[in-house]
Design an enzyme around this catalytic site. Sequence first.
Site, mmCIF file in Angstrom:
data_model
loop_
_atom_site.group_PDB
_atom_site.id
_atom_site.type_symbol
_atom_site.label_atom_id
_atom_site.label_comp_id
_atom_site.label_asym_id
_atom_site.label_seq_id
_atom_site.Cartn_x
_atom_site.Cartn_y
_atom_site.Cartn_z
ATOM 1 N N LYS A 123 55.477 72.142 62.996
ATOM 2 C CA LYS A 123 56.795 72.043 63.605
ATOM 3 C C LYS A 123 57.439 72.984 64.188
ATOM 4 O O LYS A 123 57.017 74.262 64.018
ATOM 5 C CB LYS A 123 57.697 71.599 62.162
ATOM 6 C CG LYS A 123 57.790 72.682 61.260
ATOM 7 C CD LYS A 123 58.665 72.473 60.188
ATOM 8 C CE LYS A 123 58.650 73.583 59.167
ATOM 9 N NZ LYS A 123 59.643 73.542 58.207
ATOM 10 N N GLN B 214 72.081 62.095 58.376
ATOM 11 C CA GLN B 214 71.425 62.708 59.422
ATOM 12 C C GLN B 214 71.604 62.304 60.709
ATOM 13 O O GLN B 214 71.643 60.998 60.894
ATOM 14 C CB GLN B 214 69.952 62.623 59.087
ATOM 15 C CG GLN B 214 69.426 63.470 57.938
ATOM 16 C CD GLN B 214 67.932 63.296 57.713
ATOM 17 O OE1 GLN B 214 67.493 62.363 57.503
ATOM 18 N NE2 GLN B 214 67.188 64.370 57.605
ATOM 19 N N ASP C 27 69.130 61.476 63.083
ATOM 20 C CA ASP C 27 67.905 61.351 62.802
ATOM 21 C C ASP C 27 67.023 60.692 63.641
ATOM 22 O O ASP C 27 67.497 59.544 64.140
ATOM 23 C CB ASP C 27 67.511 60.729 61.112
ATOM 24 C CG ASP C 27 66.264 61.108 60.866
ATOM 25 O OD1 ASP C 27 65.359 62.057 61.328
ATOM 26 O OD2 ASP C 27 66.152 60.529 59.891
ATOM 27 N N HIS D 118 63.212 59.407 65.122
ATOM 28 C CA HIS D 118 61.738 59.334 64.962
ATOM 29 C C HIS D 118 61.237 58.801 66.259
ATOM 30 O O HIS D 118 61.683 57.826 66.847
ATOM 31 C CB HIS D 118 61.309 58.287 64.043
ATOM 32 C CG HIS D 118 61.779 59.155 62.646
ATOM 33 N ND1 HIS D 118 62.986 58.849 62.133
ATOM 34 C CD2 HIS D 118 61.270 60.039 61.940
ATOM 35 C CE1 HIS D 118 62.991 59.435 61.018
ATOM 36 N NE2 HIS D 118 62.059 60.121 61.016
ATOM 37 N N ARG E 175 69.871 62.952 48.228
ATOM 38 C CA ARG E 175 68.764 63.894 48.015
ATOM 39 C C ARG E 175 69.431 64.667 46.765
ATOM 40 O O ARG E 175 70.382 65.135 46.777
ATOM 41 C CB ARG E 175 68.494 64.812 48.855
ATOM 42 C CG ARG E 175 67.762 64.262 50.075
ATOM 43 C CD ARG E 175 67.086 65.081 51.150
ATOM 44 N NE ARG E 175 66.635 64.408 52.211
ATOM 45 C CZ ARG E 175 66.373 65.045 53.477
ATOM 46 N NH1 ARG E 175 66.410 66.265 53.564
ATOM 47 N NH2 ARG E 175 65.902 64.175 54.321
ATOM 48 N N HIS F 190 59.357 63.540 64.018
ATOM 49 C CA HIS F 190 60.862 63.711 63.444
ATOM 50 C C HIS F 190 61.613 64.586 64.262
ATOM 51 O O HIS F 190 61.253 65.709 64.357
ATOM 52 C CB HIS F 190 60.738 64.028 61.961
ATOM 53 C CG HIS F 190 59.738 63.385 61.296
ATOM 54 N ND1 HIS F 190 59.876 62.112 60.100
ATOM 55 C CD2 HIS F 190 58.351 63.333 61.136
ATOM 56 C CE1 HIS F 190 58.981 61.938 59.459
ATOM 57 N NE2 HIS F 190 57.696 62.593 60.077
HETATM 58 ZN ZN LIG Z 1 61.874 61.685 59.449
#
Ligand SMILES: [Zn+2]
Length: 661
Positions: free
Chosen positions: A483, A398, A400, A402, A380, A529
Amino acid sequence: MSEISVLLPDGSSRALPAGSSIADLAASIGSRLAKAAIAGTVDGAEVDLSVPLHDGASVSIITADSDAGRHVLRHSTAHVLAQAVVQLFEGAHFTIGPAIEDGFYYDFALPDNKTFSDDDLASIEKRMREIMKSNQPFTRSEVSVKEALAVFATQPYKCEIIERVTSGAADGSDVAEVGSSDSVSLYRNSDSFVDLCRGPHVPSTSRLGHFSLMKVAGAYWRGNEKGPMLQRIYGTAWESDTALKEHLHRLEEATKRDHRRLANELDLLSFPTELGGGLAVWHPKGAIVRKLMEDYSRQRHQDGDYQFVYTPHLANANLFAKSGHLDFYADGMYPPMEMDNGTYYMKPMNCPMHCLIFDSRQRSYRELPLRLFELGNVYRYERAGTLHGLLRIRGFTQDDSHIYCTEEQMADEISSLLDFIMSVLRRFGFNDFEFNLSTRDPEKSVGSDEIWGKATEALREALDRHGVEYKIKEGDAAFYGPKIDIDVRDAIGRKWQLSTIQCDFNLPERFELEYVGSDGARHRPIMLHRALFGSIERFFGVLIEHYAGAFPSWLSPEQVRVLPVALAHDEYATSVVAQLKKAGFRVDIDHADEQLGKRIRNAKTSKVPYVLVVGDDDVSHQSVGVNPRGGEVERDVSVTDFIARLTAEVAEGQLGDIDVS
Ligand SMILES: [Zn+2]
Ligand SMILES: [Zn+2]
């Protein structure tokens, strides 16, 4: 009416003589409160203590030791800073001066682009103390735009703010200065000083004083790199000298714990200039800790019924067009690469690729919740000026996940996610959590009222089930769903935002994701997420600062260092090392080439959890002298005993009391 009645926060009402102010109300309740009060709220709006109350008003009193109170103190101190600068520096222009976390700043433009020196800060601080001592009241007035422009005729930035607000072009920071568009509110605290402001302020400058100016830095006017460069003076202000001292102590501690310094001293990682800004290389010792963090994370995800996936670092532009990233996230993405008649991007997020995995074949309701997990590398763009060690970096990993589930599964899934997140974070020594629930901004959001309602309710229910307190951030959600953010406090009380659980109604729609329900019909799943560490890099930076580099034994790159007292003990020391290695420990030897005292000090500087010293007695007893980090030396401990103890300690560190209540 000779008497009015006002409503207090506890639901009770109180009668007061007509014309009474919040200060009078505080005095009628008690002298302690009268002394502590610095502002108040009337019908939800923050106002000065001197504001007269109307009959039926809902009133609360703001004291200096509350968040709102400190905000007023800090902002009022910023006014005094501007007053001192304008008095001391002829021709200085003052711009805006808001309260910020732990303090305040004020931006100035000096004639001929001059800058403030450290000596200047000292003399400004001295003048500020004189102004505070002289007990000048903050007096509010409302004037017309024309009058305000006349008052600030020699202050071009103030005039610009007034004009922007009155022309409707204002943003939030302007409105904070002025308030509304038909009249302009001013605060005067002496004949010579007046500032634009919406208020409220402390009643008089004598209520201030527990402050310190911290530093000066350059700042662009309105953050615009093409605009003029201003001089920003930062300060901190508190309700008492004790609170100020505690804060300054925390800052000192934070400097000692700076992860960039410790990463260098402990040989964990570095940021070589040849590599480019915001990119790190991990040295062997840092890599050991990272591997332990990742191994632990993988183990917990495996136990939690997650399925591991891998996805590439690059993707065709079509994917990010479909996911919407090129529309909504372009600023965070690196420039495109043209190849094979196509356009490719480094991925800023893993989500679109996980959606491709979900969509790779038909899915049944029996597979849900489907939890995909990846230690995924993303890239990023961050502006060079905002990069900060591991905390703000341009490429990171991450942890991460899902999760695709049905609407009915959402509440249970989120609730168990909260357990999962807290239990993993506790393993890394974090026990103090704060939760924030961000809700819909109706102006900018996709998805029906119904689905937003259900998802927000599911998040709220999960938090309620855990009996935790949480703040609601109205309208703070991303456009695609509500969130929960989880902040932790570290060893010196600093707050870090780490984990997040986000509902998403957008990507399943864009990727037309479906599963076959028990009714045989096709349904759209909800997507969650979830990142727990956030990024491995940033989490490692936070851990270094949290532990001040002294990692617990299970995470420490070097768990034990063995020191033979003299050359004669070398052979025995080597055999101790071999036994420890065989038991699975990370252990090193520091031979007797230098004085023992020096070697012990070196081991302490390296923050090794255990230093074992071996001499004559140890050779004959098959023992070691145990010198634990921060503990008492213990002599004549048998090697077998030490191994058993460390084995238990490490096992507890890894598995320990995983409290999921
Ligand atoms: Zn995501
Ligand atoms: Zn103000």
